[in-house]
Design a protein around this motif. Structure first.
Motif, mmCIF file in Angstrom:
data_model
loop_
_atom_site.group_PDB
_atom_site.id
_atom_site.type_symbol
_atom_site.label_atom_id
_atom_site.label_comp_id
_atom_site.label_asym_id
_atom_site.label_seq_id
_atom_site.Cartn_x
_atom_site.Cartn_y
_atom_site.Cartn_z
ATOM 1 N N ALA A 95 0.818 -1.223 0.000
ATOM 2 C CA ALA A 95 0.000 0.000 0.000
ATOM 3 C C ALA A 95 0.850 1.271 0.000
ATOM 4 N N ASP A 96 2.064 1.185 0.549
ATOM 5 C CA ASP A 96 2.915 2.377 0.584
ATOM 6 C C ASP A 96 3.752 2.531 -0.684
ATOM 7 N N GLY A 97 3.491 1.694 -1.675
ATOM 8 C CA GLY A 97 4.195 1.829 -2.947
ATOM 9 C C GLY A 97 5.430 0.953 -3.066
ATOM 10 N N VAL A 98 5.801 0.259 -2.003
ATOM 11 C CA VAL A 98 6.990 -0.602 -2.061
ATOM 12 C C VAL A 98 6.696 -1.798 -2.968
ATOM 13 N N ARG A 99 7.646 -2.088 -3.887
ATOM 14 C CA ARG A 99 7.433 -3.168 -4.858
ATOM 15 C C ARG A 99 8.490 -4.261 -4.722
ATOM 16 N N ASP A 100 8.905 -4.502 -3.518
ATOM 17 C CA ASP A 100 9.958 -5.458 -3.221
ATOM 18 C C ASP A 100 9.312 -6.451 -2.254
ATOM 19 N N VAL A 101 9.305 -7.719 -2.602
ATOM 20 C CA VAL A 101 8.656 -8.664 -1.686
ATOM 21 C C VAL A 101 9.719 -9.602 -1.122
ATOM 22 N N GLU A 155 -3.583 -4.504 7.447
ATOM 23 C CA GLU A 155 -4.775 -3.667 7.377
ATOM 24 C C GLU A 155 -4.874 -2.831 6.110
ATOM 25 N N SER A 156 -3.878 -2.965 5.246
ATOM 26 C CA SER A 156 -3.928 -2.222 3.973
ATOM 27 C C SER A 156 -3.933 -3.225 2.834
ATOM 28 N N PRO A 157 -4.552 -2.857 1.719
ATOM 29 C CA PRO A 157 -4.577 -3.800 0.591
ATOM 30 C C PRO A 157 -3.187 -4.017 0.004
#
Ligand code: GLA
Length: 707
Positions: A95-101, A155-157
């Motif tokens: 949700a915060d824009g992070v694209r690293d899993v 709690e965020s998508p």
């Protein structure tokens, strides 16, 4: 024990003849370590590979920056993260824009018992995001099943952009080749074998269904495997919608096959508390060549997936190529009389029976009998068919709608579309959005009514176009979830109807073989493999289909196609290699044709147990593409049957010798048409020689006899 853990950091999955191992490497990554022949001791299996030393000498002192360990480790389920450019299995945006899993091992769980399973729980190091990797060894079939469940515990998508079912790793190093099935409508399941080079070889479907163009299956070897011998790593995906297979060879000699949902135009909003589960991928290893790889899949599909398992399939008649849309009580009744006299057991009325359906431009969606063609409903025709001693079956195409239909006039918003764009029709039809629950409920209600009111024991479920303008304007969530929710919707409709009508046998058709996969075969016992019923074309199509799917799932009709240059006998022999059906215009068959048909239908009934439930062997051909031979052997090796076909003119110096397979070497066998009794070993070593002329075929029964 099928699954064993070593110090809770290393896991060994064993099947009857193979093993698959994985573990945590020195850097804590879950890495693949072995997939191949089962080894005698647990300690034989190699540790999870680590690449924390420099893999090559750096010309300058210090760290070489371009390829770090993350890129080199054969991770079981790599996420998109770190200094890593291989194909990842998972890509998400938080949700915060992070694209690293950054998934790391949390714990493992082993479920023992009849259905053993290993669950590896991974968790993101920062976000409340979890992934569970599921591994199920299917010991008797030498297969491993893999699928993945991810959960948003926060709690965020979380937005999922890619989620594959598995990454299958081949042993490091070496040169691999891959067999695959590609083609097009009327030309499905063409087998190709090509070298895998550094880079990514992608096969996929963006068509909403599995597609005629490629099938979600692979068989990888080192370039030297044959039908009867050699190492083969093979696998498939149980999914009937958009899929992707990405076979990657890295520049560090690592070969892996990714398989799963297509990430093309894919998005999934994982809301707080929600989980998402991928379809299963099944894969196996054998050192018995491509033939053995097929046996494992055939046996597994027949024993574990097909709804009616080994139940023998009836010889059917289908009216399509005889009457097309000109269907009526009278036209069908006349065909049924002749069909019954030939020994047909199931009479199927194809397209053209429902409201307003006189051509392909109207009617789809209005699933009740056409008032003009069937003024008293389907009842009288079905009774006539039943009185003739046959069961009755019906064609439907539930997912489709013609704009010229009552359904579309009532619900123009039910189709897949973008509001501002043309709704492109192909075959004058649009696709109902089966992701919508109201559409699903409508179709369940309509089809349930037909099945409840009539004595119907077989349904051919068709799907005659691919998607365009894939919009879902009033989607309650991310509209691109359509790709998955549509397939789930189709599965739900089909599953609900199957549960309510358990005796019905379903056939999956999509303009021929456009929807053939291990997902479909959990609902449909059969596939209509191609609209191309010309038998010489069919030989190649059936050869390709047989790589993955059993003969019990392969419906094959004798039609009038090819009748100018092929005898009726040849046409029967080709169709007898699967589940025999007839689709010719019987009104045009003379007495001689009917006698021929009667003979081969009776013959087929005697051997169908061997064909549908035995082992299939694609025999080595002395002239590929010209001379074909296939053999089926009963599981107890007491009976077998061999077919041979010669098509085009042949080099006369090439003998049509085939070496039989699958017989008990010590037992004695007789072969119809060949003198003498010989051991199975002899027939398999020296073979039999056929003497076929152009466009001739033969079928011979093989029986075990006492010495
Ligand atoms: C598809 C099928 C055919 C037939 C027609 C009917 O093309 O593959 O077998 O059922 O639809 O319209």
């Amino acid at each position: 024990m099928a699954i064993q853990a070593v110090e809770n950091t290393y896991w060994v999955l064993e099947t009857d003849h193979t093993a698959y191992t994985l573990g945590l490497n020195r850097g804590g990554l879950l890495a693949h370590s072995y997939w191949g022949k089962r080894l005698p001791y647990l300690t034989d299996y190699p540790p999870a590979p680590s690449f924390d030393e420099q893999p090559f000498h750096s010309p300058s002192p210090g760290e070489f920056p371009f390829n770090r360990p993350a890129h080199l480790v054969p991770e079981e389920y790599p996420g998109y993260e770190d200094v890593k450019y291989i194909e990842p299995c998972l890509k998400v945006t938080f949700a915060d824009g992070v694209r690293d899993v950054v998934l790391r091992f949390e714990r493992a769980e082993i479920i023992d018992g009849a259905r053993p399973e290993l669950l590896i729980h991974l968790r993101d190091v920062h976000y409340p995001f979890q992934a569970v990797l599921h591994y199920r060894p299917h010991a008797a079939y030498d297969l491993i099943e893999r699928f993945v469940t991810v959960t948003n515990a926060g709690e965020s998508p979380i937005e999922i952009e890619r989620i594959f079912s598995a990454q299958w790793h081949l042993p490091l190093g070496g040169q691999y080749w891959m067999k695959q099935l590609t083609g097009r409508w009327f030309d499905e399941f063409q087998l190709r074998h090509e070298m895998l080079n550094p880079g990514v070889k992608v096969l996929d479907s963006r068509r909403l269904t599995t597609s005629h163009h490629a099938n979600p299956w692979f068989a990888v070897d080192r370039g030297s495997a044959e039908e009867t011998q050699g190492e083969v790593w093979f696998g498939a995906l149980a999914w009937s919608g958009n899929w992707k297979m990405a076979a990657e060879v890295t520049n560090f000699a690592s070969t892996r096959v990714n398989i799963g949902l297509n990430d093309w135009d894919f998005r999934w909003q994982l809301a707080p508390g929600e989980s998402f589960t991928t379809p299963s991928s099944f894969a196996g290893y054998t050192d018995g060549g491509f033939g053995k790889a097929s046996h494992h899949l055939h046996d597994f599909i027949r024993d574990q997936l097909l709804p009616h398992g080994a139940q023998p399939h009836r010889v059917l008649y289908n009216s399509w190529e005889a009457t097309f849309f000109d269907v009526s009580e009278e036209s069908q009744g006349r065909l049924a009389e002749i069909a019954a006299s030939l020994g047909i057991e199931l009479f199927v009325t194809d397209d053209g029976w429902f409201h307003g359906r006189n051509w392909d431009n109207a009617g789809l969606g209005d699933w009740w009998p056409d008032e003009k063609k069937f003024p008293n409903g389907l009842g009288p025709l079905i009774r006539r068919v039943n009185d003739l001693g046959m069961d009755f079956g019906l064609w439907v195409e539930p997912e489709m709608v013609n704009p010229d239909s009552d359904l579309y006039r009532q619900h123009p918003d039910w189709v897949i579309h973008f509001p501002s764009r043309t709704r492109t029709e192909t075959r004058n039809q649009l696709i109902l959005n089966c992701a919508r629950v109201d559409v699903q409920d409508y179709l369940i209600e309509r089809l349930d009514r037909i099945l409840s009111e009539n004595n119907i024991t077989f349904i051919k479920w068709d799907m005659n176009r691919n998607v365009s303008q894939p919009g879902w304007p009033d989607a309650p969530r991310e509209p691109r979830e359509l790709w998955v929710r549509y397939v789930w919707g189709v599965y739900r409709i089909w599953q609900t109807l199957s549960e309510r009508h358990p005796k019905v046998i379903w056939q999956s058709c999509s303009g021929g073989g456009g929807r053939a996969d291990m997902g479909m075969l959990q609902l449909a016992d059969q596939i209509w493999v191609s609209d191309n019923t010309e038998p010489t074309a069919r030989l190649a199509i059936q050869h390709g289909f047989s790589q993955v799917y059993p003969a019990a799932a392969m419906e094959a009709w004798v039609t009038d196609s090819g009748d100018r240059f092929l005898s009726l006998e040849f046409r029967f022999h080709v169709s007898m290699c699967g589940v025999l059906g007839v689709g010719a215009n019987l009104l045009h068959w003379d007495e001689r044709d009917r006698k021929t048909a009667h003979k081969w239908i009776a013959y087929y009934k005697e051997i169908r147990g061997i064909i549908q439930n035995g082992d299939l062997y694609r025999l080595d051909s002395t002239q590929p593409d010209v001379f074909w031979s296939v053999q089926y052997v009963s599981k107890d090796q007491a009976e077998a049957v061999v077919f041979a076909f010669l098509t085009h003119p042949m080099n006369p110096t090439r003998l049509q010798i085939v070496r039989l397979r699958g017989l008990d070497p010590q037992a004695m066998y007789e072969i119809e048409g060949f003198a003498g009794r010989r051991s199975g070993a002899a027939w398999m070593q020296t073979g039999v020689q056929f003497d076929l002329n152009h466009f001739e075929s033969t079928v011979r029964r093989i029986r075990r006899v006492s010495t």
